[in-house]
Each structure stands twice: as structure tokens, then as C-alpha cells.
Write a protein that holds these residues in place. Sequence first.
Motif, PDB file in Angstrom:
ATOM      1  N   LYS A  30       1.967   1.994   9.815  1.00  0.00           N
ATOM      2  CA  LYS A  30       1.116   3.050  10.032  1.00  0.00           C
ATOM      3  C   LYS A  30       0.782   3.605   8.401  1.00  0.00           C
ATOM      4  O   LYS A  30      -0.138   4.117   7.875  1.00  0.00           O
ATOM      5  N   ASP A  31       1.967   3.800   7.470  1.00  0.00           N
ATOM      6  CA  ASP A  31       2.190   4.267   6.184  1.00  0.00           C
ATOM      7  C   ASP A  31       0.998   3.456   5.120  1.00  0.00           C
ATOM      8  O   ASP A  31       0.961   3.971   4.188  1.00  0.00           O
ATOM      9  N   THR A  81      -3.344   1.763  -3.708  1.00  0.00           N
ATOM     10  CA  THR A  81      -4.084   2.197  -2.831  1.00  0.00           C
ATOM     11  C   THR A  81      -3.930   1.685  -1.449  1.00  0.00           C
ATOM     12  O   THR A  81      -3.343   0.696  -1.051  1.00  0.00           O
ATOM     13  N   LEU A  82      -4.016   2.976  -0.562  1.00  0.00           N
ATOM     14  CA  LEU A  82      -3.771   2.785   1.026  1.00  0.00           C
ATOM     15  C   LEU A  82      -4.925   2.053   1.623  1.00  0.00           C
ATOM     16  O   LEU A  82      -5.926   1.802   0.751  1.00  0.00           O
ATOM     17  N   LEU A  83      -4.843   1.174   2.668  1.00  0.00           N
ATOM     18  CA  LEU A  83      -6.082   0.418   3.231  1.00  0.00           C
ATOM     19  C   LEU A  83      -7.001   1.591   4.131  1.00  0.00           C
ATOM     20  O   LEU A  83      -6.369   2.595   4.610  1.00  0.00           O
ATOM     21  N   ASN A  84      -8.180   1.164   4.289  1.00  0.00           N
ATOM     22  CA  ASN A  84      -9.055   2.170   5.053  1.00  0.00           C
ATOM     23  C   ASN A  84      -9.568   1.222   5.928  1.00  0.00           C
ATOM     24  O   ASN A  84     -10.272   0.125   5.970  1.00  0.00           O
ATOM     25  N   LEU A  85      -9.094   1.812   7.320  1.00  0.00           N
ATOM     26  CA  LEU A  85      -9.195   1.113   8.531  1.00  0.00           C
ATOM     27  C   LEU A  85     -10.956   0.864   8.995  1.00  0.00           C
ATOM     28  O   LEU A  85     -11.164  -0.156   9.543  1.00  0.00           O
ATOM     29  N   PRO A  88       0.686  -1.135   0.148  1.00  0.00           N
ATOM     30  CA  PRO A  88      -0.149  -0.016  -0.036  1.00  0.00           C
ATOM     31  C   PRO A  88       0.831   1.286   0.003  1.00  0.00           C
ATOM     32  O   PRO A  88       1.615   1.354   0.690  1.00  0.00           O
ATOM     33  N   GLY A  89       0.633   2.204  -0.860  1.00  0.00           N
ATOM     34  CA  GLY A  89       1.220   3.493  -1.212  1.00  0.00           C
ATOM     35  C   GLY A  89       2.561   3.259  -2.018  1.00  0.00           C
ATOM     36  O   GLY A  89       3.141   4.305  -2.327  1.00  0.00           O
ATOM     37  N   GLN A  90       2.912   2.162  -2.409  1.00  0.00           N
ATOM     38  CA  GLN A  90       4.079   1.754  -3.395  1.00  0.00           C
ATOM     39  C   GLN A  90       3.715   2.557  -4.780  1.00  0.00           C
ATOM     40  O   GLN A  90       2.718   2.450  -5.143  1.00  0.00           O
ATOM     41  N   GLN A 139       0.962  -2.722  15.191  1.00  0.00           N
ATOM     42  CA  GLN A 139       1.684  -2.669  13.978  1.00  0.00           C
ATOM     43  C   GLN A 139       0.875  -1.516  13.081  1.00  0.00           C
ATOM     44  O   GLN A 139       1.481  -0.894  12.315  1.00  0.00           O
ATOM     45  N   ILE A 140      -0.623  -1.454  13.327  1.00  0.00           N
ATOM     46  CA  ILE A 140      -1.397  -0.558  12.356  1.00  0.00           C
ATOM     47  C   ILE A 140      -1.050   0.976  12.810  1.00  0.00           C
ATOM     48  O   ILE A 140      -0.742   1.856  11.868  1.00  0.00           O
ATOM     49  N   GLU A 141      -0.784   1.112  14.070  1.00  0.00           N
ATOM     50  CA  GLU A 141      -0.585   2.630  14.699  1.00  0.00           C
ATOM     51  C   GLU A 141       0.828   2.797  14.273  1.00  0.00           C
ATOM     52  O   GLU A 141       1.312   4.269  14.427  1.00  0.00           O
TER      53      GLU A 141
END
Length: 234
Positions: A223-224, A74-78, A30-32, A217-219
Motif C-alpha cells: 500500500k505504501d 516517487t510513489l506509483l500512481n495506480l 517507491p517512497g524510499q 498486495q496493492i491494497e
Amino acid sequence: MEGKTKTYKNRGDLVFETLKQEILDLELKPGQIISENEICERFGVSRTPVREAVRKLQEQGFVISVPYSGTQVTLLNLDTIKQMIYMRVAVETMVMRDFANMATPLWMEEVRYMIRRQQALILEKGFEPEQFYRMDAQMHAIWYRATGKRKLWDMIQAQQLHYTRFRMLDFVTETDFTRIIREHTELFELLEKKDIEGLEQSLREHLTYSMKRMKHQIEVEYKDYFEQEEQEDE
């Protein structure tokens, strides 16, 4: 897929399916940023099939176009992930209740066999987390198939953009696969006893544990990988 060789209509489909699977398996993170030039060189194709593949990935939400940077995974939506877990707990609780009341010895043996396969897998040197992920999914699919709720399972599996990638991140960061197998074994034993109340509680804990385990790990560590949650005005 095990034992299957996929065929593709054209090179654009090959590029699309390969990149999509790599996004789901977190090989593309995600974000790459994805470079068109690198994809062309890697697959030995011109820009036309690559652009077609990227267009399809954009349409399905797997990548976005970033001005002056290129194409980004795309990034993950928590929040979406949390709601998917909530929905899955609600749906699967009902499905397993139905399964407990109708499961034949043959269906139960299929569950037992899948647990044995998981036990054998983690004894293999250098096994990949995605192998365990797919076995885990195959086991949960059993009670959906047995109760005639296969379409519900397919709908859950179709939530690839956020939920499937989160599940893969869960397995990639997991260090105690024996715990998951213990939980699967407990579910099996409760099914055998037809202990509906115990089954529902055990399933709820099983499906929600990853969110608790991965809090740090999420926080911090990943995080990115996640969209930053907007702060509501007071």
C-alpha cells in the motif's frame, strides 16, 4: 544489459543511470529516501555529480525533493497504471492481429525460442525476477518488430515511471512463473491456428491478470508504494 558494457560521459551520468535502473528494478523502493551522503560514499564521488544525477532524476519524475527529509523515490500512481494497461491491451490486440496474418515460420520460431528460454530460466536455481521480466518483454517485442510497429513498442517501454515499475513489482511478487509460460504457449498456439478471436481474448486476459492477482498486495502489503487516491466529493 546482457553482454554489453555501458560507457558514461562522466561520473554524474554513471550515478544517474545506476540509480534510475535501481528505481526501475525496485532495488530503490517507491517512497524510499535517498541520502546524498550515502550516494557520494558509495560511488566515491563529490556532491557535484550526485546533485547533477538527482536533478536529472527529478526532471524525469523518478524522485522528488522532500523538505527536511531529502530526496524521495516517487510513489506509483495506480490510475496511470490502469490506463497504461488499457492502452496496451487496445494497441497490442491490433498488433497481434496483424502479426497472425503475416507471421512467417521464421518469426514464429523466434517466439517459440523465447518461450523455451523462459522455460529454461525458471529451472535455474536462484534466478532473478528481472531476468524473466526482460525475457517477457523481448517476446512481446517480437510482434511489434515483425509488423513494423517498433516505435509503438518503444513508446510503451518509455512509460517507466509507473508502468514499468508496476510490471517489475508484478514479477517480484509472482510465485507461479509456469502460469505465465502457459499463457505464452497458449498465445503461440492461437497464432499458429490464426484464431484471431481466441487470440484477442487470451491476450486481454494475459495483460490484465496482474492487476487482479495483485489486488491484495496493492491494497495491503504494498500500500505504501502507491499514491493515495483522492476521494471525490459526493
